[in-house]
Design a protein around this motif. Structure first.
Motif, PDB file in Angstrom:
ATOM      1  N   PRO A 186     -56.337 -15.296 -10.818  1.00 43.33           N
ATOM      2  CA  PRO A 186     -56.748 -16.208  -9.747  1.00 43.33           C
ATOM      3  C   PRO A 186     -55.784 -17.382  -9.614  1.00 43.33           C
ATOM      4  O   PRO A 186     -55.325 -17.950 -10.606  1.00 43.33           O
ATOM      5  CB  PRO A 186     -58.143 -16.664 -10.195  1.00 43.33           C
ATOM      6  CG  PRO A 186     -58.633 -15.580 -11.106  1.00 43.33           C
ATOM      7  CD  PRO A 186     -57.416 -15.102 -11.809  1.00 43.33           C
ATOM      8  N   GLY A 187     -55.495 -17.716  -8.369  1.00 41.39           N
ATOM      9  CA  GLY A 187     -54.628 -18.840  -8.092  1.00 41.39           C
ATOM     10  C   GLY A 187     -53.153 -18.544  -8.222  1.00 41.39           C
ATOM     11  O   GLY A 187     -52.317 -19.416  -7.969  1.00 41.39           O
ATOM     12  N   LEU A 188     -52.806 -17.311  -8.634  1.00 35.06           N
ATOM     13  CA  LEU A 188     -51.408 -16.932  -8.811  1.00 35.06           C
ATOM     14  C   LEU A 188     -51.073 -15.733  -7.929  1.00 35.06           C
ATOM     15  O   LEU A 188     -51.955 -15.090  -7.363  1.00 35.06           O
ATOM     16  CB  LEU A 188     -51.132 -16.581 -10.275  1.00 35.06           C
ATOM     17  CG  LEU A 188     -51.392 -17.688 -11.304  1.00 35.06           C
ATOM     18  CD1 LEU A 188     -51.181 -17.159 -12.715  1.00 35.06           C
ATOM     19  CD2 LEU A 188     -50.494 -18.891 -11.040  1.00 35.06           C
ATOM     20  N   LEU A 189     -49.765 -15.410  -7.872  1.00 34.33           N
ATOM     21  CA  LEU A 189     -49.311 -14.273  -7.092  1.00 34.33           C
ATOM     22  C   LEU A 189     -49.581 -12.985  -7.863  1.00 34.33           C
ATOM     23  O   LEU A 189     -49.201 -12.853  -9.024  1.00 34.33           O
ATOM     24  CB  LEU A 189     -47.820 -14.401  -6.781  1.00 34.33           C
ATOM     25  CG  LEU A 189     -47.285 -13.531  -5.644  1.00 34.33           C
ATOM     26  CD1 LEU A 189     -47.915 -13.925  -4.308  1.00 34.33           C
ATOM     27  CD2 LEU A 189     -45.754 -13.657  -5.562  1.00 34.33           C
ATOM     28  N   ASN A 190     -50.244 -12.047  -7.212  1.00 29.36           N
ATOM     29  CA  ASN A 190     -50.549 -10.749  -7.790  1.00 29.36           C
ATOM     30  C   ASN A 190     -49.863  -9.658  -6.968  1.00 29.36           C
ATOM     31  O   ASN A 190     -49.504  -9.875  -5.811  1.00 29.36           O
ATOM     32  CB  ASN A 190     -52.058 -10.502  -7.808  1.00 29.36           C
ATOM     33  CG  ASN A 190     -52.798 -11.447  -8.730  1.00 29.36           C
ATOM     34  OD1 ASN A 190     -53.173 -11.095  -9.834  1.00 29.36           O
ATOM     35  ND2 ASN A 190     -53.015 -12.684  -8.268  1.00 29.36           N
ATOM     36  N   GLU A 191     -49.699  -8.475  -7.571  1.00 27.56           N
ATOM     37  CA  GLU A 191     -49.039  -7.383  -6.851  1.00 27.56           C
ATOM     38  C   GLU A 191     -49.808  -6.079  -7.008  1.00 27.56           C
ATOM     39  O   GLU A 191     -50.161  -5.675  -8.118  1.00 27.56           O
ATOM     40  CB  GLU A 191     -47.615  -7.170  -7.362  1.00 27.56           C
ATOM     41  CG  GLU A 191     -46.868  -6.070  -6.592  1.00 27.56           C
ATOM     42  CD  GLU A 191     -45.515  -5.736  -7.178  1.00 27.56           C
ATOM     43  OE1 GLU A 191     -44.512  -6.201  -6.607  1.00 27.56           O
ATOM     44  OE2 GLU A 191     -45.469  -5.024  -8.211  1.00 27.56           O
ATOM     45  N   VAL A 192     -50.053  -5.427  -5.867  1.00 31.37           N
ATOM     46  CA  VAL A 192     -50.567  -4.065  -5.853  1.00 31.37           C
ATOM     47  C   VAL A 192     -49.379  -3.148  -5.581  1.00 31.37           C
ATOM     48  O   VAL A 192     -48.615  -3.374  -4.639  1.00 31.37           O
ATOM     49  CB  VAL A 192     -51.627  -3.869  -4.754  1.00 31.37           C
ATOM     50  CG1 VAL A 192     -52.109  -2.416  -4.742  1.00 31.37           C
ATOM     51  CG2 VAL A 192     -52.793  -4.803  -4.974  1.00 31.37           C
ATOM     52  N   ARG A 193     -49.189  -2.122  -6.418  1.00 29.83           N
ATOM     53  CA  ARG A 193     -48.113  -1.151  -6.220  1.00 29.83           C
ATOM     54  C   ARG A 193     -48.706   0.246  -6.118  1.00 29.83           C
ATOM     55  O   ARG A 193     -49.528   0.629  -6.956  1.00 29.83           O
ATOM     56  CB  ARG A 193     -47.118  -1.211  -7.371  1.00 29.83           C
ATOM     57  CG  ARG A 193     -45.918  -0.274  -7.159  1.00 29.83           C
ATOM     58  CD  ARG A 193     -44.867  -0.424  -8.232  1.00 29.83           C
ATOM     59  NE  ARG A 193     -45.132   0.329  -9.442  1.00 29.83           N
ATOM     60  CZ  ARG A 193     -45.474  -0.180 -10.596  1.00 29.83           C
ATOM     61  NH1 ARG A 193     -45.649  -1.499 -10.704  1.00 29.83           N
ATOM     62  NH2 ARG A 193     -45.693   0.580 -11.645  1.00 29.83           N
ATOM     63  N   VAL A 194     -48.273   0.982  -5.103  1.00 36.50           N
ATOM     64  CA  VAL A 194     -48.741   2.353  -4.897  1.00 36.50           C
ATOM     65  C   VAL A 194     -47.522   3.271  -4.947  1.00 36.50           C
ATOM     66  O   VAL A 194     -46.530   3.044  -4.246  1.00 36.50           O
ATOM     67  CB  VAL A 194     -49.472   2.507  -3.559  1.00 36.50           C
ATOM     68  CG1 VAL A 194     -49.903   3.961  -3.355  1.00 36.50           C
ATOM     69  CG2 VAL A 194     -50.683   1.586  -3.508  1.00 36.50           C
ATOM     70  N   GLU A 195     -47.585   4.297  -5.792  1.00 38.69           N
ATOM     71  CA  GLU A 195     -46.548   5.319  -5.875  1.00 38.69           C
ATOM     72  C   GLU A 195     -47.147   6.629  -5.406  1.00 38.69           C
ATOM     73  O   GLU A 195     -48.079   7.149  -6.030  1.00 38.69           O
ATOM     74  CB  GLU A 195     -46.035   5.454  -7.306  1.00 38.69           C
ATOM     75  CG  GLU A 195     -45.404   4.174  -7.851  1.00 38.69           C
ATOM     76  CD  GLU A 195     -45.002   4.286  -9.305  1.00 38.69           C
ATOM     77  OE1 GLU A 195     -45.272   5.365  -9.907  1.00 38.69           O
ATOM     78  OE2 GLU A 195     -44.431   3.332  -9.852  1.00 38.69           O
ATOM     79  N   ALA A 196     -46.651   7.156  -4.307  1.00 37.28           N
ATOM     80  CA  ALA A 196     -47.189   8.383  -3.722  1.00 37.28           C
ATOM     81  C   ALA A 196     -46.070   9.406  -3.579  1.00 37.28           C
ATOM     82  O   ALA A 196     -44.944   9.064  -3.191  1.00 37.28           O
ATOM     83  CB  ALA A 196     -47.824   8.105  -2.363  1.00 37.28           C
ATOM     84  N   VAL A 197     -46.361  10.664  -3.888  1.00 35.13           N
ATOM     85  CA  VAL A 197     -45.377  11.738  -3.776  1.00 35.13           C
ATOM     86  C   VAL A 197     -46.059  12.960  -3.185  1.00 35.13           C
ATOM     87  O   VAL A 197     -47.191  13.296  -3.553  1.00 35.13           O
ATOM     88  CB  VAL A 197     -44.753  12.061  -5.151  1.00 35.13           C
ATOM     89  CG1 VAL A 197     -45.811  12.471  -6.169  1.00 35.13           C
ATOM     90  CG2 VAL A 197     -43.691  13.136  -5.031  1.00 35.13           C
ATOM     91  N   ASP A 198     -45.374  13.612  -2.242  1.00 38.23           N
ATOM     92  CA  ASP A 198     -45.982  14.780  -1.627  1.00 38.23           C
ATOM     93  C   ASP A 198     -45.685  16.033  -2.450  1.00 38.23           C
ATOM     94  O   ASP A 198     -45.005  15.992  -3.479  1.00 38.23           O
ATOM     95  CB  ASP A 198     -45.563  14.928  -0.157  1.00 38.23           C
ATOM     96  CG  ASP A 198     -44.116  15.368   0.023  1.00 38.23           C
ATOM     97  OD1 ASP A 198     -43.476  15.756  -0.973  1.00 38.23           O
ATOM     98  OD2 ASP A 198     -43.621  15.322   1.168  1.00 38.23           O
ATOM     99  N   TYR A 199     -46.181  17.160  -1.965  1.00 35.67           N
ATOM    100  CA  TYR A 199     -46.112  18.433  -2.691  1.00 35.67           C
ATOM    101  C   TYR A 199     -44.674  18.852  -2.997  1.00 35.67           C
ATOM    102  O   TYR A 199     -44.412  19.552  -3.953  1.00 35.67           O
ATOM    103  CB  TYR A 199     -46.801  19.492  -1.842  1.00 35.67           C
ATOM    104  CG  TYR A 199     -46.969  20.833  -2.497  1.00 35.67           C
ATOM    105  CD1 TYR A 199     -47.951  21.037  -3.467  1.00 35.67           C
ATOM    106  CD2 TYR A 199     -46.175  21.906  -2.134  1.00 35.67           C
ATOM    107  CE1 TYR A 199     -48.122  22.271  -4.060  1.00 35.67           C
ATOM    108  CE2 TYR A 199     -46.332  23.152  -2.715  1.00 35.67           C
ATOM    109  CZ  TYR A 199     -47.309  23.329  -3.677  1.00 35.67           C
ATOM    110  OH  TYR A 199     -47.468  24.558  -4.262  1.00 35.67           O
TER     111      TYR A 199
END
Length: 559
Positions: free
Chosen positions: A407-420
């Motif tokens: 809380p109160g700080l910079l956070n990061e969501v990271r998504v790694e997606a790869v297809d078939y």
């Protein structure tokens, strides 16, 4: 590459695989070869005043022919030796002739190094070579051993000399050794050899080339001579005195298949030197998956192949390596070419509202997708290891607790997606995390507690009072950190305290004391807005010091 030669020829254009049509990959395997020599025994064709012998080679086993005759010589002008020579280095420092010789490897004091040359002689032969040393005299020594016995020992700066020995048919081994004492060096600090030569103990007066019952001699070009049917007569009349007069590239005239006839009075062998095609097998793989198993052993064959690669072969990777494995004398060599599928990665959209993360993944080509989600580099999906392919249209939605972010700080969501097929995308979204709910703050905006009830600091009622007195008024804010507006905000103290009353007022002046504040349904508190209220504590005798209480807030979502 085999011995510096490009054996496998792949297409120069990139190899692309589409979903509807397999990639057709034509390529060629050239018979691997090495520089060397082979022998042949002549076959008696007539017996007149001398022996006329005809030598039949598997000429097609030679990619190129350097020379034909009763002797071969390696002057070390080319990188690959004609002979089975190891442990020496090619050098321009000192040579008997030409540009190169072979020398012993560089070593330090109190060390020794050696090279080895092995021969298989099919008949008695004379072996000779030039040798020299350049070292610290009487201390560092160049020794040559033949079949275990020392035949040369010298030290210091010695000029080039020639060693020659007659050897019987069979296997023979030369060792070229250089040793140093405990200090010092001189000259080039090594031993040298040049012009290694093997000569059969045979002689012949005349030579002709025979192909399809026709006879040829070479002057400045090949010319056909009369085949009278009497080879001895034809040799005496037209024969070449020495096959070494024929340039190496001239033998290509015959397309690789011809015989040599010669007039000799001995039962002798003839040698051919050049690039010899080696027996080989091949196998084809896509990454580590076998596309074509090991072939039968081949020789003197250039193999043209066509491999089809389907989209299904590219599962799990947008790029793979097409490998051609060559087995040459039980040693495996690998040639590679990259294959890629004509695909695009999925798209990823990340939205964060409060502490709720929403991820939408779309694979426009309809391929299955697997993905991972990280919060501040910690994997939060899947929670039990590696993902699996799920579909082409995917959604991930999760509301995190405040203790799972910063809380109160910079956070990061990271998504790694790869297809078939392995097309990958990595998407990041940064946000400043905050608490969710109705929160109490002071006038500077500092929180009194988290949305999970963890106390960050206490509301200190001042001044310290005696029983029967009241504290000063403290101003507090209630802030709406929900992602939606609320109404009917109510405030009250959590517990009834003995002889202590917690009093609330909407205004500071006048302070209208109430046990409960109800802002009513007409007061709407929007996201990030706040309502101010005032608190005072009144005591009666005999109240005790240090009493604590909680302030509770309730509200309803505006529908």
């Amino acid at each position: 590459m085999y011995n510096g030669e490009k054996v496998v020829e792949f297409p120069t254009d990139p190899i692309k695989v589409s979903r509807s049509t397999p990639a057709r990959v034509p390529f060629k395997i050239n018979n691997p070869s090495e520089k060397g020599y082979r022998w042949s025994k002549g076959v008696l064709r007539s017996n007149q005043s001398g022996f006329v012998k005809e030598y039949t080679f598997d000429w097609k086993s030679f990619r190129t022919i350097a020379s034909i005759g009763f002797s071969i010589v390696d002057d070390f002008e080319e990188k690959e030796s004609m002979f089975n020579l190891t442990g020496l280095a090619r050098s321009t420092q000192w040579k008997s002739g030409g540009m190169y010789a072979m020398r012993t490897n560089y070593i330090g004091n109190r060390q020794s190094t050696q090279g080895k040359l092995t021969l298989r002689l099919d008949e008695p032969s004379t072996v000779s070579f030039d040798y020299a040393s350049s070292s610290e005299g009487s201390y560092d020594w160049f020794n040559v051993y033949l079949n275990g016995s020392r035949v040369i020992r010298q030290s210091g700066g010695q000029p080039w000399r020639t060693y020659s020995v007659n050897l019987p048919a069979g296997n023979h081994e030369f060792i070229f050794q250089f040793t140093k004492d405990g200090s010092g060096a001189g000259g080039y600090d090594g031993g040298f050899i040049d012009n290694f030569k093997v000569t059969t103990n045979s002689t012949a007066s005349k030579f002709l080339i025979k192909k399809a019952n026709k006879l040829y001699r070479y002057t400045n070009r090949w010319e056909e001579v009369t085949n009278s049917g009497n080879l001895e007569s034809d040799l005496n009349l037209h024969g070449m005195l020495n096959l070494s007069q024929v340039p190496s590239d001239a033998y290509a005239f015959f397309g690789g298949d011809f015989n040599v006839v010669t007039l000799t009075d001995k039962d002798c062998g003839l040698m051919v030197q050049g690039h010899i095609n080696l027996p080989y097998k091949y196998s084809i793989q896509l990454d580590d998956e076998v596309v074509l198993g090991w072939s039968d052993e081949l020789q003197n064959i250039t193999t043209d192949l066509l491999v089809r690669i389907f989209a299904a072969d590219m599962e799990g990777s947008a790029t793979k390596e097409l490998k051609v494995l060559l087995n040459v004398d039980s040693i495996i060599y690998t040639e590679k070419k990259e294959v890629s599928i004509d695909t695009v990665p999925p798209t990823v959209d990340i939205q964060v509202e409060g502490l709720t993360v929403n991820v939408d993944i779309v694979e426009s080509e309809g391929d299955l997708v697997k993905y991972k989600v990280y919060m501040n580099d910690v994997q939060v999906y899947p929670t039990d290891g590696e993902p699996t392919y799920e579909g082409a249209f995917l959604n991930y939605n999760r509301t995190f607790l405040s203790n799972q972010v910063n809380p109160g700080l910079l956070n990061e969501v990271r998504v790694e997606a790869v297809d078939y097929y392995g097309a990958e995308i990595i998407k990041r979204h940064s946000f400043v995390a905050d608490y969710v709910g109705l929160m109490f703050t002071d006038e500077l905006g500092d929180y009194y507690s988290t949305d999970l009830g963890q106390v960050l600091k206490l509301l200190i009622m001042k001044p310290n009072i005696m029983a029967g007195a009241s504290t000063l008024i403290s101003k507090v804010r209630v802030v709406n950190k929900y992602p939606f507006p609320v109404r009917n905000v109510k405030l009250y103290a959590s517990d009834e305290l003995d002889h202590v009353k917690v009093l609330f007022s909407i205004t500071e002046t006048p302070f209208t004391a109430n046990n409960i504040i109800d802002f009513g349904e007409n007061t709407v508190l929007n996201t990030d807005d706040y309502l101010a209220f005032y608190v005072r504590v009144a005591t009666e005798h005999p109240a005790l010091a240090g009493e604590q209480f909680d302030i509770i807030v309730e509200a309803e979502e505006v529908s």
